[in-house]
Write an enzyme that holds these catalytic residues in place. Structure first.
Site, mmCIF file in Angstrom:
data_model
loop_
_atom_site.group_PDB
_atom_site.id
_atom_site.type_symbol
_atom_site.label_atom_id
_atom_site.label_comp_id
_atom_site.label_asym_id
_atom_site.label_seq_id
_atom_site.Cartn_x
_atom_site.Cartn_y
_atom_site.Cartn_z
ATOM 1 N N THR A 64 -2.369 12.051 5.194
ATOM 2 C CA THR A 64 -1.003 11.982 4.679
ATOM 3 C C THR A 64 -1.067 11.868 3.164
ATOM 4 O O THR A 64 -2.011 11.282 2.623
ATOM 5 C CB THR A 64 -0.291 10.759 5.279
ATOM 6 O OG1 THR A 64 -0.316 10.883 6.707
ATOM 7 C CG2 THR A 64 1.155 10.668 4.827
ATOM 8 N N LYS A 105 -10.663 0.584 14.151
ATOM 9 C CA LYS A 105 -9.422 1.196 14.641
ATOM 10 C C LYS A 105 -9.490 1.456 16.152
ATOM 11 O O LYS A 105 -8.492 1.354 16.855
ATOM 12 C CB LYS A 105 -9.142 2.491 13.877
ATOM 13 C CG LYS A 105 -8.741 2.263 12.424
ATOM 14 C CD LYS A 105 -7.417 1.520 12.336
ATOM 15 C CE LYS A 105 -6.898 1.403 10.910
ATOM 16 N NZ LYS A 105 -5.609 0.691 10.839
ATOM 17 N N GLY A 110 0.827 -1.209 0.000
ATOM 18 C CA GLY A 110 0.000 0.000 0.000
ATOM 19 C C GLY A 110 0.861 1.258 0.000
ATOM 20 O O GLY A 110 2.097 1.188 -0.040
ATOM 21 N N PHE A 111 0.183 2.380 0.077
ATOM 22 C CA PHE A 111 0.864 3.684 0.041
ATOM 23 C C PHE A 111 1.872 3.803 1.201
ATOM 24 O O PHE A 111 3.084 3.915 0.970
ATOM 25 C CB PHE A 111 -0.223 4.768 0.079
ATOM 26 C CG PHE A 111 0.234 6.154 0.407
ATOM 27 C CD1 PHE A 111 1.346 6.696 -0.212
ATOM 28 C CD2 PHE A 111 -0.470 6.924 1.330
ATOM 29 C CE1 PHE A 111 1.768 7.993 0.078
ATOM 30 C CE2 PHE A 111 -0.066 8.216 1.627
ATOM 31 C CZ PHE A 111 1.051 8.743 1.007
ATOM 32 N N TYR A 167 -14.652 1.552 9.721
ATOM 33 C CA TYR A 167 -13.222 1.869 9.838
ATOM 34 C C TYR A 167 -12.916 2.405 11.232
ATOM 35 O O TYR A 167 -12.031 1.918 11.931
ATOM 36 C CB TYR A 167 -12.866 2.902 8.774
ATOM 37 C CG TYR A 167 -11.409 3.286 8.709
ATOM 38 C CD1 TYR A 167 -10.429 2.351 8.390
ATOM 39 C CD2 TYR A 167 -11.006 4.611 8.929
ATOM 40 C CE1 TYR A 167 -9.091 2.716 8.288
ATOM 41 C CE2 TYR A 167 -9.673 4.980 8.827
ATOM 42 C CZ TYR A 167 -8.719 4.039 8.506
ATOM 43 O OH TYR A 167 -7.390 4.411 8.410
ATOM 44 N N THR A 202 -6.315 -3.659 -1.856
ATOM 45 C CA THR A 202 -6.151 -2.240 -2.190
ATOM 46 C C THR A 202 -4.690 -1.911 -2.481
ATOM 47 O O THR A 202 -4.390 -0.858 -3.030
ATOM 48 C CB THR A 202 -6.660 -1.323 -1.058
ATOM 49 O OG1 THR A 202 -5.989 -1.674 0.149
ATOM 50 C CG2 THR A 202 -8.158 -1.481 -0.866
ATOM 51 N N SER A 259 -4.867 -2.245 5.980
ATOM 52 C CA SER A 259 -6.277 -1.844 6.116
ATOM 53 C C SER A 259 -6.651 -0.963 4.933
ATOM 54 O O SER A 259 -5.849 -0.134 4.510
ATOM 55 C CB SER A 259 -6.520 -1.031 7.396
ATOM 56 O OG SER A 259 -7.882 -0.614 7.433
ATOM 57 N N ALA A 282 -0.985 0.866 13.201
ATOM 58 C CA ALA A 282 -1.388 2.123 12.557
ATOM 59 C C ALA A 282 -2.820 2.442 12.936
ATOM 60 O O ALA A 282 -3.753 1.819 12.451
ATOM 61 C CB ALA A 282 -1.257 1.990 11.047
#
Ligand code: UDP
Length: 332
Positions: free
Chosen positions: A180, A154, A15-16, A150, A40, A80, A119
């Site tokens: 971010t 979390k 992921g990113f 979500y 994703t 996630s 995270a």
């Protein structure tokens, strides 16, 4: 601290954020075990690391039992879906990776004697009634709204992480990540930055949701990675906000993107999504004090880098990735 040779498991590695973490820990000389189920995430983000001898990739969904052979020193749990569009499309997986996935990884940390950093997110504050948000604020979350899958996953993640710390003596770290941005964001993840830049590059109008008066505070990915690194190596087990306190409205942000890209398209207004937070800015006093951390990259510089990344896309990729949302083959 020299962490060369340490064995690090990074989930959400394609992921990113995960891929930038892989880069950082490979550079520090660690042995990186990268894990992702690629729902994703995208292998493109880490393919440059695949030939390296201190990097390996495991295609696995951490909501199922996680097996890693050998020793482990650190676990970074970044798997996630993380944008409203994604978790609306795959809500059950979002809940599972934050809850069952986190449980599996805490169990792994306990079994291996590894330190684990999870995270978390500014979404635990919901649509905040306190501004800016500090770590002592408990939040204003709608558990049954669209973002609940979500936000509550979390919040559960934080709770179970603290429980493993308190009852099992696992070394845990919790980062609350604010908005971010940077290279490797997905063009179709629905987030405001790739949405605006993608629209400008495709010569489409920029879509502002609501009247654009809602605020966000955008942190460049390199700053975030440095904050994660410092928190992991600290001895602080409670949540720490990492983000850039430079707050702007989404309308101002659209203006900045128009200037940056030179697009002559106009701004159009669409309905504000349900439970879209009206304001968001991190209070980073704790990160400053405990980690000696603060962001260094201003938005002008960070946006230039990010725009350069998207500008390098071929015309085909610009269109295909924006419209291709291939979650259908996955079941919850
Ligand atoms: N937003 C927008 N246009 C878009 C995408 C998002 O105006 O094309 C708004 C969105 O409603 C929110 C803000 O930009 O108020 C940030 O959205 P994003 O999805 O990036 O992050 P989050 O809401 O999770 O902070």
């Amino acid at each position: 601290m020299n962490i060369s040779g340490k064995r690090v498991l990074i989930t959400g590695a394609a992921g990113f954020l995960g891929s930038h973490l892989c880069d950082r820990f490979v550079k520090e000389g660690c042995h990186v075990i990268a894990m992702d189920n690629l729902i994703t995430g995208d292998l493109k983000n880490i393919e440059h690391l695949l030939p390296k001898s201190n990097f390996e990739f495991h295609h696995h969904d951490v909501s199922k039992f996680v097996h890693v052979p050998g020793e482990l020193d650190f676990i970074l749990h970044f798997a996630s879906p993380a944008s409203p569009i994604d978790y609306l499309k795959i809500p059950i997986q979002t809940l599972k990776v934050g809850s069952l996935g986190t449980h599996n990884l805490l169990g792994l940390a306990k079994a291996k004697g590894a330190r684990i950093l999870v995270a978390s997110t500014s979404e635990v504050y919901g649509d905040p009634a306190v501004h800016p948000q500090n770590e002592e604020y408990w939040g204003n979350v709608n558990p049954v709204g669209p973002r609940g899958v979500y936000d509550e996953a979390k919040r559960f993640q934080e709770a179970i992480t603290m429980a493993y710390h308190t009852y099992h003596d696992v070394e845990t770290r919790i980062i609350r990540i604010f908005n971010t941005y940077g290279p490797r964001m997905r063009l179709n993840d629905g987030r405001v930055l790739p949405a605006f830049i993608g629209q400008a590059l495709r010569k489409e109008d920029l879509t502002i949701f609501g009247d654009g008066s809602q605020t966000r505070s955008f942190c460049y990915v390199d700053d975030l990675v440095e904050g994660i690194y410092r928190l992991l190596l600290s001895d602080y087990p409670y949540p720490v906000n990492i983000g850039n306190p430079d707050e702007i409205t989404i309308a101002q942000f659209a203006e900045e993107i128009i200037k940056l890209t030179g697009t002559d398209q106009k701004v159009i207004y669409k309905d504000l999504p349900v439970d879209d937070p009206k304001q968001r800015r991190p209070d980073i006093a704790k990160a400053r004090e405990i980690l000696g951390w603060e962001p260094k990259v201003d938005r002008k510089e960070g946006l230039k880098e990010t725009y350069a990344f998207f500008k390098a896309f071929s015309e085909d990729r610009l269109y295909e990735e924006a419209h291709h949302k291939n979650f259908d083959k996955y079941t919850n």
